[in-house]
Design an enzyme around this catalytic site. Structure first.
Site, PDB file in Angstrom:
ATOM      1  N   CYS A   7       0.820  -1.217   0.000  1.00  0.00           N
ATOM      2  CA  CYS A   7       0.000   0.000   0.000  1.00  0.00           C
ATOM      3  C   CYS A   7       0.854   1.268   0.000  1.00  0.00           C
ATOM      4  O   CYS A   7       0.552   2.239  -0.704  1.00  0.00           O
ATOM      5  CB  CYS A   7      -0.962  -0.002   1.183  1.00  0.00           C
ATOM      6  SG  CYS A   7      -0.169  -0.130   2.802  1.00  0.00           S
ATOM      7  N   GLY A  55      27.252 -15.943  20.400  1.00  0.00           N
ATOM      8  CA  GLY A  55      26.542 -14.734  20.817  1.00  0.00           C
ATOM      9  C   GLY A  55      25.087 -15.045  21.096  1.00  0.00           C
ATOM     10  O   GLY A  55      24.584 -16.129  20.785  1.00  0.00           O
ATOM     11  N   SER A 104      20.973 -14.842  20.787  1.00  0.00           N
ATOM     12  CA  SER A 104      20.077 -14.845  19.634  1.00  0.00           C
ATOM     13  C   SER A 104      19.813 -13.405  19.201  1.00  0.00           C
ATOM     14  O   SER A 104      19.577 -12.534  20.033  1.00  0.00           O
ATOM     15  CB  SER A 104      18.746 -15.509  19.991  1.00  0.00           C
ATOM     16  OG  SER A 104      18.939 -16.872  20.267  1.00  0.00           O
ATOM     17  N   GLY A 105      19.873 -13.169  17.886  1.00  0.00           N
ATOM     18  CA  GLY A 105      19.645 -11.824  17.369  1.00  0.00           C
ATOM     19  C   GLY A 105      20.879 -10.957  17.359  1.00  0.00           C
ATOM     20  O   GLY A 105      20.799  -9.761  17.062  1.00  0.00           O
ATOM     21  N   SER A 106      22.038 -11.542  17.673  1.00  0.00           N
ATOM     22  CA  SER A 106      23.267 -10.742  17.705  1.00  0.00           C
ATOM     23  C   SER A 106      23.882 -10.566  16.326  1.00  0.00           C
ATOM     24  O   SER A 106      24.844  -9.803  16.170  1.00  0.00           O
ATOM     25  CB  SER A 106      24.288 -11.386  18.655  1.00  0.00           C
ATOM     26  OG  SER A 106      24.610 -12.701  18.219  1.00  0.00           O
ATOM     27  N   GLY A 107      23.364 -11.258  15.305  1.00  0.00           N
ATOM     28  CA  GLY A 107      23.844 -11.069  13.935  1.00  0.00           C
ATOM     29  C   GLY A 107      24.713 -12.187  13.408  1.00  0.00           C
ATOM     30  O   GLY A 107      25.317 -12.059  12.334  1.00  0.00           O
ATOM     31  N   LYS A 108      24.783 -13.324  14.128  1.00  0.00           N
ATOM     32  CA  LYS A 108      25.677 -14.419  13.725  1.00  0.00           C
ATOM     33  C   LYS A 108      25.283 -14.993  12.352  1.00  0.00           C
ATOM     34  O   LYS A 108      26.111 -15.115  11.451  1.00  0.00           O
ATOM     35  CB  LYS A 108      25.622 -15.543  14.775  1.00  0.00           C
ATOM     36  CG  LYS A 108      25.942 -15.103  16.189  1.00  0.00           C
ATOM     37  CD  LYS A 108      26.025 -16.268  17.143  1.00  0.00           C
ATOM     38  CE  LYS A 108      24.719 -17.051  17.272  1.00  0.00           C
ATOM     39  NZ  LYS A 108      23.608 -16.260  17.836  1.00  0.00           N
ATOM     40  N   SER A 109      24.002 -15.364  12.195  1.00  0.00           N
ATOM     41  CA  SER A 109      23.544 -15.961  10.937  1.00  0.00           C
ATOM     42  C   SER A 109      23.640 -14.973   9.785  1.00  0.00           C
ATOM     43  O   SER A 109      24.002 -15.344   8.661  1.00  0.00           O
ATOM     44  CB  SER A 109      22.099 -16.456  11.078  1.00  0.00           C
ATOM     45  OG  SER A 109      22.014 -17.509  12.002  1.00  0.00           O
TER      46      SER A 109
END
Length: 718
Positions: free
Chosen positions: A15, A515, A517-522
């Site tokens: 939208c 690190g 979860s959500g720390s940017g590893k993946s």
């Protein structure tokens, strides 16, 4: 103020960019929706106001986001058109365009519902108070960049010209038989019956029986050829779309729902139907209208003029419905994509749905969406039904008028009864192709909407751009160091996921990335395999920038293994060899399966390597799937392995054995995104991530007593 052109949103979350498209169009600029998606950072959650602001500024507009109240509509110098942020049904956020204010009345262009007018009080009930005021600056220059129209598919039809010509030829023969049969009735009424000519009548009647047999046969042949034509066009359009989708970057898939992508396959069928109908109408129906029209004119010009007099009414019945059809087609396709997305999402999450007894909740949600789709479909189909009824009424009235006037001519002796019957029969061969041409409007309209949706995807640049890559890169660069210099990355207009990452990994090194979860590893691992492009900074293999490499080359030497890998319905062996370009000996397969502790499981199966893996490997445990994925990655024999919690489903002992085996592979650089710190302990180097930053790096012995984040992790883990 000039009228605003309504541009409908193509997908559920479009939208905001549809509103920008309307405003750009107002200032004589046309931009494909996919480009606006890219510039604004639109994803599965929609578009942030900041994304819309940055997007429109790329086209040399000044844009200001403000929080206002209802008094703003009384401002005499209010910049229009503008974008307003609303909350629809107290459920979901939405963007609309306000393009005119007349006293207490707001003129609204809603990309989801269409053009409407609301009082300031009515609008304030759903308005969040956020407005985006935008107008072109002194550098602005109008520009036009359109996606391909439906005519871009004509070359596909031209490739099938042999079949098309055969269809036209057969159709002409069928029509010719029909025309001849009309004169058969005239002969019966005017000649054979009054003169009692039995023998000739019998011979001609037998001849017509054979002719009708041939007519039925040719009708079958035409249907058969149309099926072949439709299938060949489906192969060309649908498969080319699928091939294009496969080549698109990961950012495309991360910002769109599966149902929105899949719904384009259904859109392709509408294009195929319209093209097949159009080609027959152009080459056959137009010719038939002219030929039969001349014949009818010669038969009786007065009756023919009555028939011609109905044509303006046919066109009026078309023009009346054009805009409504366009809107309903768009709404139906969007609703269909939403239903597809919900069903696919539900099937993927069935285990969770069962766990939380959520069947009824999921069903209720899909039911509401499906009912909405059915309502859109009903409106569309019913409108088409109404239009057909009007056309049929015009045809019937025309027939009555012709028979009415013609009967007077028979009674006055101007024409015979047989001539009147023949004229009426021939009229069918004039009105039917004429209606086919007229009915093409509905199909073309539907196809144009479908074409906009599918060609927006075709307009997106594929991931593999040979012209922007350096050829003949020495493969040995993947046996050297990997360097990241000041790398930052964010998904769209969201907060950065990675912030100023700088590091170096030596060839053959085994590195653990740890690190919260959500720390940017993946995300870091996905950048290394170029699923995404860094927002800032550079990634170097030896000294070659990743952006200068063909993604095919990069992924031949760098393999990413996720926690949940893809498996298709097939044997274990077929899944192991999936995507491998090199020939792998069976001895090597045995060796690799033994390395990842999978061989014992395979040997326990009656069919061993020929055991069938079901869709999504549903007949394997989590640990078995992860070992199968690891084996496949090792068989690819890439120089660099990125293992994203690829052993998280294994028990501690089994995981330890596999990690030890992997660490012995001296010729491979391996990055472990580790959930268990036991993996980090066995690694040569540890990288510690926190809130998108690289905060610590070193060996286990160094970080263990440094008093930082890693030490806290280790103390909790142990």
């Amino acid at each position: 103020m000039k009228r605003m052109k309504l541009i409908k949103q193509q997908d559920e979350k479009d939208c905001g960019i549809a509103c920008l498209a309307m405003i750009l169009n107002y200032y004589k600029t046309e931009v494909p929706i996919n480009k606006l998606r890219e510039y604004s950072g639109t994803d599965k959650q929609g578009t942030y106001a900041l994304g819309l602001k940055r997007c429109i500024e790329k086209f040399d507009f000044d844009c200001k986001a403000i929080q206002a109240d209802a008094n703003v509509w009384k401002e005499t110098e209010l910049t229009l058109p503008l974008v307003a942020h609303v909350l629809v049904d107290q459920k979901y956020f939405h963007y609309v365009v306000i393009y005119n204010v007349q006293g207490d009345l707001l003129h609204i262009a809603d990309p989801g519902k269409g053009v409407s007018k609301l009082t300031i009080k009515e609008f304030s009930e759903q308005w969040t108070g956020v407005l985006l005021l935008m107008n072109p600056n002194k550098h602005y220059q109008p520009s036009v960049e359109r996606v391909k129209n439906i005519g871009s598919y004509l070359p596909i039809l031209l490739k099938q010209k042999g079949i098309v010509l055969n269809i036209i030829l057969v159709s002409l023969l069928i029509t010719l038989f029909g025309v001849i049969s009309s004169y058969y009735f005239q002969g019966i009424i005017d000649y054979f019956v009054p003169n009692n000519i039995i023998s000739t009548f019998n011979v001609i009647s037998v001849g017509f029986i054979f002719m009708y047999v041939f007519q039925v046969f040719f009708e079958y042949v035409r249907g058969y050829l149309l099926i072949i034509l439709g299938q060949r066009m489906s192969i060309s359009i649908v498969l080319s779309y699928f091939k294009h989708v496969l080549k698109l970057p990961m950012s495309f898939f991360s910002t769109r729902k599966s149902g929105e992508i899949i719904s384009r396959f259904l859109d392709a069928n509408k294009i195929i139907d319209a093209l097949a109908s159009a080609i027959l109408s152009i080459f056959l129906d137009v010719g038939m209208v002219i030929a039969i029209g001349v014949t009818l004119f010669i038969q009786n010009r007065e009756l023919f003029l009555i028939a011609l007099g109905t044509i303006p009414f046919y066109f009026l019945s078309i023009v009346t419905f054009v805009k409504t059809f366009d809107q309903l087609n768009e709404e139906e396709m969007i609703a269909s994509a939403t239903v597809n997305s919900s069903i696919i999402e539900s099937l993927k999450g069935m285990e969770t749905i069962k766990t939380y007894n959520g069947e009824e909740k999921v069903y209720d949600r899909v039911e509401q969406q499906f009912i909405k789709l059915m309502k859109k479909s009903f409106k569309n189909t019913n409108l088409n039904n109404l239009q057909q009824a009007i056309k049929h009424a015009i045809q019937l009235i025309s027939t009555v008028l012709i028979l009415w006037v013609g009967s007077y001519y028979v009674m006055d002796g101007k024409i015979s009864l047989g001539q009147l019957i023949t004229f009426n029969a021939l009229l069918v061969f004039f009105t039917e192709p004429l209606q086919n041409i007229i009915n093409l409007q509905t199909k073309i309209q539907t196809a144009q909407v479908a074409n906009r949706r599918i060609n927006e995807i075709f307009h997106i640049e594929p991931e593999k751009r040979e012209e922007t890559t350096i050829k003949n890169i020495d493969n040995t660069i993947f046996l050297r160091d990997i360097t990241m210099k000041n790398v930052s990355f964010s998904y769209g207009m969201k907060e950065p996921v990675l912030k100023d990452i700088s590091m170096s990994i030596s060839a053959g090194e085994k590195v653990a990335i740890v690190g919260m979860s959500g720390s940017g590893k993946s995300t870091l691992a996905k950048l290394l395999v170029h699923f995404y492009t860094p927002t800032e900074g550079e990634i170097l293999y030896q000294k070659v920038n990743m952006l200068d490499m063909n993604p095919d080359l990069l992924r031949d030497h760098v393999t990413y293994v996720s926690q949940e890998s893809f498996f298709f319905h097939g044997t274990i062996l077929e899944n192991l060899l999936f995507g491998l370009s090199n020939n792998v000996s069976f001895d090597r397969i045995i060796e690799v399966c033994d390395t990842v502790q999978l061989l014992e499981f395979i040997n326990q199966q009656p069919l061993r390597f020929d055991m069938i893996v079901e869709e999504g490997a549903s007949n394997l445990s989590g640990g078995q799937k992860q070992r199968l994925a690891l084996a496949r990655a090792l068989l690819k024999d890439a120089n660099i392995l990125l293992l994203d919690e690829a052993t998280s489903g294994l028990d501690t002992l089994l995981e330890h054995k596999i990690i030890e085996s992997l660490n012995k592979l001296s010729n491979k650089t391996i990055l472990f995104i580790a959930h268990h710190l036991s993996i980090a302990k066995l690694s040569d180097k540890i990288l510690v991530m926190d809130k998108g930053r690289l905060v610590e790096q070193g060996t286990h012995e160094k970080l263990r007593y440094q008093g930082g984040i890693y030490q806290k992790f280790w103390e909790i883990d142990s």
